[in-house]
Design a protein around this motif. Structure first.
Motif, PDB file in Angstrom:
ATOM      1  N   ALA A 275       0.854  -1.186   0.000  1.00 46.55           N
ATOM      2  CA  ALA A 275       0.000   0.000   0.000  1.00 46.55           C
ATOM      3  C   ALA A 275       0.890   1.236   0.000  1.00 46.55           C
ATOM      4  O   ALA A 275       1.881   1.304   0.749  1.00 46.55           O
ATOM      5  CB  ALA A 275      -0.917   0.005   1.209  1.00 46.55           C
ATOM      6  N   LEU A 276       0.536   2.207  -0.825  1.00 53.28           N
ATOM      7  CA  LEU A 276       1.342   3.417  -0.958  1.00 53.28           C
ATOM      8  C   LEU A 276       0.486   4.650  -0.704  1.00 53.28           C
ATOM      9  O   LEU A 276      -0.552   4.848  -1.345  1.00 53.28           O
ATOM     10  CB  LEU A 276       1.937   3.484  -2.373  1.00 53.28           C
ATOM     11  N   ILE A 277       0.909   5.462   0.274  1.00 57.21           N
ATOM     12  CA  ILE A 277       0.373   6.809   0.429  1.00 57.21           C
ATOM     13  C   ILE A 277       1.548   7.771   0.348  1.00 57.21           C
ATOM     14  O   ILE A 277       2.689   7.404   0.619  1.00 57.21           O
ATOM     15  CB  ILE A 277      -0.396   6.985   1.754  1.00 57.21           C
ATOM     16  N   THR A 278       1.283   8.986  -0.048  1.00 53.72           N
ATOM     17  CA  THR A 278       2.360   9.956  -0.219  1.00 53.72           C
ATOM     18  C   THR A 278       1.768  11.350  -0.322  1.00 53.72           C
ATOM     19  O   THR A 278       0.578  11.516  -0.607  1.00 53.72           O
ATOM     20  CB  THR A 278       3.193   9.620  -1.481  1.00 53.72           C
ATOM     21  N   ASP A 279       2.593  12.343  -0.060  1.00 56.17           N
ATOM     22  CA  ASP A 279       2.182  13.749  -0.227  1.00 56.17           C
ATOM     23  C   ASP A 279       0.872  14.035   0.503  1.00 56.17           C
ATOM     24  O   ASP A 279      -0.060  14.612  -0.057  1.00 56.17           O
ATOM     25  CB  ASP A 279       2.057  14.070  -1.719  1.00 56.17           C
ATOM     26  N   THR A 280       0.824  13.642   1.776  1.00 53.62           N
ATOM     27  CA  THR A 280      -0.358  13.942   2.578  1.00 53.62           C
ATOM     28  C   THR A 280      -0.474  15.439   2.861  1.00 53.62           C
ATOM     29  O   THR A 280      -1.571  15.970   3.007  1.00 53.62           O
ATOM     30  CB  THR A 280      -0.328  13.152   3.889  1.00 53.62           C
ATOM     31  N   HIS A 281       0.655  16.108   2.956  1.00 55.61           N
ATOM     32  CA  HIS A 281       0.691  17.576   3.085  1.00 55.61           C
ATOM     33  C   HIS A 281      -0.278  18.106   4.142  1.00 55.61           C
ATOM     34  O   HIS A 281      -1.075  19.016   3.875  1.00 55.61           O
ATOM     35  CB  HIS A 281       0.403  18.241   1.737  1.00 55.61           C
ATOM     36  N   TYR A 282      -0.201  17.548   5.350  1.00 59.30           N
ATOM     37  CA  TYR A 282      -0.969  18.136   6.440  1.00 59.30           C
ATOM     38  C   TYR A 282      -0.531  19.597   6.574  1.00 59.30           C
ATOM     39  O   TYR A 282       0.661  19.897   6.583  1.00 59.30           O
ATOM     40  CB  TYR A 282      -0.696  17.392   7.749  1.00 59.30           C
ATOM     41  N   GLY A 283      -1.501  20.507   6.664  1.00 54.33           N
ATOM     42  CA  GLY A 283      -1.122  21.910   6.605  1.00 54.33           C
ATOM     43  C   GLY A 283      -2.097  22.839   7.277  1.00 54.33           C
ATOM     44  O   GLY A 283      -2.746  22.483   8.274  1.00 54.33           O
TER      45      GLY A 283
END
Length: 406
Positions: free
Chosen positions: A176-184
């Motif tokens: 499973a791949l997640i990326t660039d969640t960019h919590y901001g």
């Protein structure tokens, strides 16, 4: 030899003025771009033959001038030293809105007007008014849909990836791949929890996060990142840094991810074993790490593979697709990356392709190496995704040696 040297000198001399001009233009781009983003829509919507009543023209022009002045000021207050989230939200929203207005002002301002003229529809003012309402309507629809797409929990994208060197015992390994969640600036703690719940439904052997966790320090965005601790994997949860970590005290993010139960692969690897076969899972720091000046941070593939059996297949985590050239040289079988966001707001993907070898999806590089580029799980800056949907990715690794289905 002398003739060749003279030819090269002449060629360099010929290119020097052009390179110098390009550098000067790039230097002024931060000043020119905002003016174009606001001036072009202002001209197309208000001044290009519409002949609106004077109060409408003045009020509309004032709004565009306010946007031109307010956007960079808000961006500086939001993303500069003050780090004021409310200002970042205002600036980012204005940036995304102006980009969409600019794009469709250019496209419809030329193509639609030309089509109406050829079709003999109305006079010049009527055609101009049609263009104005078409641009405003298109922008409103795309921004509404783009906002909804950016804020929704991403769809799961599933695909099988065959790796010729993968042993039969590892066939069916779920990554499973997640990326660039960019919590901001926009608080997305609830969204983060829903993303993690979705990942857990995939029952993955390996869960990967390929960087750009957040915009802001780990201390500041801890609440949004905290649900990552709930992610489950049967074998390992691994993480590598993205370029945005190096704008926000990267070591703090490495330490927090370790605390949340993720294994930071900082130029190192681990072994995933199943059914008597082994997969090397390696990771490198982002390619911007070394220029950040942070001690001990750099992208070092040789270090990541140090001690690994060269006959084993290698899965590499590297935030930016452009690392693929080094992955090919290093004999990597599959590189997982993010960074591009699939362009995020069309047609920005054309600019992304100037910097990266792939925009999204699976691509082959060299004779062995595959690259999977995710469009990203979250969004950066403008809270819009236009024709570039976010994703959570499930890659099922396949071996050519697997037993055929009955």
């Amino acid at each position: 030899m002398t003739d060749t040297s003279e030819a090269r000198s002449a060629d360099n001399a010929a290119h020097a003025p052009r390179q110098s001009l390009l550098r000067r233009l790039m230097r002024y781009l931060p000043l020119i771009a905002p003016v174009l983003l606001w001036a072009v829509p202002c001209w197309v919507l208000l001044h290009a033959g519409q002949h609106w009543p004077l109060p409408v023209t003045l009020a509309g022009t004032a709004l565009f001038v306010l946007g031109l002045i307010g956007m960079p000021l808000a961006m500086m207050r939001g993303h500069g030293k003050r780090q004021q989230d409310w200002a970042a939200i205002v600036g980012d929203t204005l940036l995304g809105s102006s980009w969409v207005l600019f794009t469709w002002s250019v496209l419809l301002g030329v193509l639609l007007r030309l089509t109406l003229t050829v079709a003999g529809v109305g006079d010049g003012q009527e055609r101009a008014r049609i263009v104005t309402w078409a641009v405003l309507g298109t922008a409103a629809v795309l921004l509404t849909m783009g906002y909804a797409e950016a804020r929704r929990v991403p769809r799961v994208r599933r695909l099988d990836v065959q790796l010729p060197r993968l042993g039969a015992g590892l066939d069916g390994t779920r990554v499973a791949l997640i990326t660039d969640t960019h919590y901001g600036p926009l608080d997305r703690a609830r969204w983060s929890a829903q993303v993690c719940e979705t990942v857990n439904t995939l029952e993955a052997d390996l869960v990967c996060h390929t960087g750009d966790i957040a915009d802001g320090t780990a201390e500041r965005r801890r609440a949004q990142a905290a649900p990552l601790a709930t992610v489950r994997a049967t074998r390992a949860k691994v993480y590598v840094t993205g370029n945005h970590e190096y704008y926000s005290q990267a070591q703090g993010w490495v330490d927090l991810m370790d605390e949340l139960g993720w294994e930071p692969l900082r130029n190192r690897h681990l072994l995933l074993e199943r059914g008597g076969d082994t997969l090397v899972v390696a990771g490198v720091d982002d390619v911007t790490a070394e220029s950040s000046g942070l001690a001990g941070h750099r992208a070092h593939l040789a270090g990541a593979l140090d001690g690994a059996d060269p006959d084993l297949p290698v899965l590499l985590l590297a935030h930016q697709p452009k690392f693929i050239d080094r992955a090919v040289e290093g004999g990597v079988d599959l590189q997982l990356s993010g960074h591009t966001h699939g362009g995020q707001i069309w047609p920005f993907h054309h600019l992304v392709r100037l910097d990266q070898p792939a925009l999204a999806g699976l691509s082959r590089h060299g004779t062995r190496t595959l690259l999977y580029t995710s469009r990203g799980t979250g969004f950066w800056g403008p809270p819009f995704r236009v024709f570039a949907p976010s994703e959570i990715t499930l890659l099922v690794l396949r071996s050519p040696q697997r037993a055929p289905s009955p």
